[in-house]
Design an enzyme around this catalytic site. Structure first.
Site, PDB file in Angstrom:
ATOM      1  N   TYR A 114       0.857  -1.186   0.000  1.00  0.00           N
ATOM      2  CA  TYR A 114       0.000   0.000   0.000  1.00  0.00           C
ATOM      3  C   TYR A 114       0.894   1.238   0.000  1.00  0.00           C
ATOM      4  O   TYR A 114       1.495   1.582   1.011  1.00  0.00           O
ATOM      5  CB  TYR A 114      -0.931  -0.025   1.215  1.00  0.00           C
ATOM      6  CG  TYR A 114      -1.816   1.182   1.371  1.00  0.00           C
ATOM      7  CD1 TYR A 114      -2.487   1.727   0.284  1.00  0.00           C
ATOM      8  CD2 TYR A 114      -1.998   1.777   2.620  1.00  0.00           C
ATOM      9  CE1 TYR A 114      -3.305   2.844   0.423  1.00  0.00           C
ATOM     10  CE2 TYR A 114      -2.819   2.885   2.777  1.00  0.00           C
ATOM     11  CZ  TYR A 114      -3.471   3.419   1.675  1.00  0.00           C
ATOM     12  OH  TYR A 114      -4.280   4.527   1.820  1.00  0.00           O
ATOM     13  N   ASP A 153      -2.325  -1.122  -4.031  1.00  0.00           N
ATOM     14  CA  ASP A 153      -2.743   0.237  -4.339  1.00  0.00           C
ATOM     15  C   ASP A 153      -1.485   1.096  -4.385  1.00  0.00           C
ATOM     16  O   ASP A 153      -0.892   1.415  -3.355  1.00  0.00           O
ATOM     17  CB  ASP A 153      -3.712   0.718  -3.247  1.00  0.00           C
ATOM     18  CG  ASP A 153      -4.150   2.159  -3.439  1.00  0.00           C
ATOM     19  OD1 ASP A 153      -3.717   2.796  -4.421  1.00  0.00           O
ATOM     20  OD2 ASP A 153      -4.922   2.652  -2.595  1.00  0.00           O
ATOM     21  N   HIS A 255     -12.521   1.186  -3.856  1.00  0.00           N
ATOM     22  CA  HIS A 255     -11.743   0.491  -4.889  1.00  0.00           C
ATOM     23  C   HIS A 255     -12.508  -0.751  -5.359  1.00  0.00           C
ATOM     24  O   HIS A 255     -13.332  -1.293  -4.619  1.00  0.00           O
ATOM     25  CB  HIS A 255     -10.392   0.033  -4.338  1.00  0.00           C
ATOM     26  CG  HIS A 255      -9.439   1.133  -4.019  1.00  0.00           C
ATOM     27  ND1 HIS A 255      -8.328   1.401  -4.772  1.00  0.00           N
ATOM     28  CD2 HIS A 255      -9.430   2.026  -2.997  1.00  0.00           C
ATOM     29  CE1 HIS A 255      -7.663   2.415  -4.238  1.00  0.00           C
ATOM     30  NE2 HIS A 255      -8.312   2.811  -3.158  1.00  0.00           N
TER      31      HIS A 255
END
Length: 266
Positions: A114, A153, A255
């Site tokens: 992340y 991400d 998302h």
């Protein structure tokens, strides 16, 4: 057989659970699923989310409650689990977990990561740049030792095709020239490049393929999205990718899950 790999920013595992992400994962039947933004501590996961869809979970939690955190769910038991990059400032935020599946003649890793967001202000943008500066040599070194796929991400839309309103975002975090140049270099060959492959784009060259939509305005309804979630693979593994899909029928967070089927087995 093949290998099905999912990445999903949950924007809170407890929140996503109330919206049905576990039932979806059961039906999707991945071999491995990288998740980001757990927003949960070990005690929150215990007894509730240690396994999902028959997969055992491995986690790297943030020290701060209700913040960040990543995980990998796997049907296969890893030979090693690595939590963090060995950089205290980033590891305190729970941003990196790597499962290794090594056997004679093969070294292979799956990573859930992340990347920081810089959208809250200049201070966090500088943290994001520092993270990018650390990640490139880390991944370059890893690539000399093993095959891997990093899912997660990345908080960067690489090209104009990767977000709806690119002209209006040229000065915004996630589409800054420096961020895009970093991604270009990560995907470049040569001594200074990362040599990795953006697997989704290799399979799907079409516009309007987004994985994140702002909760403001009518972004979801109007498909004003960004492609922020990636599978980044070493070339040999990327070459085995066969099918991709972004799941849009349900919403578990801001998302969407990104699934890619590969032709390899652990």
């Amino acid at each position: 057989m093949g290998f099905r790999l999912v990445t999903l920013n949950l924007n809170g595992i407890r929140s996503a659970a109330t919206k049905g992400f576990q039932a979806w994962a059961e039906a999707a039947a991945p071999d491995c699923m990288g998740v980001q933004e757990l927003k949960a501590q070990a005690e929150d996961v215990a007894g509730r989310f240690e396994t999902v869809a028959g997969m055992a979970g491995y986690f790297h939690h943030a020290q701060k409650k209700g913040y960040s955190g990543v995980g990998l769910y796997s049907r296969h038991e890893p030979s090693d689990v690595i939590r963090g990059l060995g950089i205290e400032a980033f590891d305190a935020e729970g941003r990196y977990i790597e499962l290794r599946f090594d056997k004679p003649g093969r070294k292979l890793s799956l990573i859930s990561c992340y990347f920081p967001s810089g959208s809250s202000g200049e201070e966090r943008q500088q943290v994001k740049f520092q993270f990018l500066a650390a990640m490139l040599p880390h991944l370059q070194a890893l690539r000399t030792e093993r095959e891997f796929i990093l899912v997660g991400d990345v908080n960067i839309a690489h090209q104009e095709i990767d977000l709806k309103n690119w002209k209006g975002n040229l000065k915004n975090s996630g589409f800054l020239p420096e961020e895009r140049a970093w991604m270009t270099n990560l995907l470049a060959d040569g001594p200074s490049g990362g040599g990795l492959v953006d697997v989704f784009r290799r399979l799907n060259p079409h516009p309007e393929q987004y994985t994140w939509w702002s909760n403001r305005g009518q972004a979801w309804a109007k498909n004003v999205g960004w492609r922020l979630d990636y599978h980044l693979a070493t070339p040999a593994l990327a070459a085995t990718a066969q099918r991709e899909s972004i799941h849009l029928a349900e919403r578990f967070s801001d998302h969407a899950p990104l699934t890619i089927d590969y032709d390899f087995t652990l």
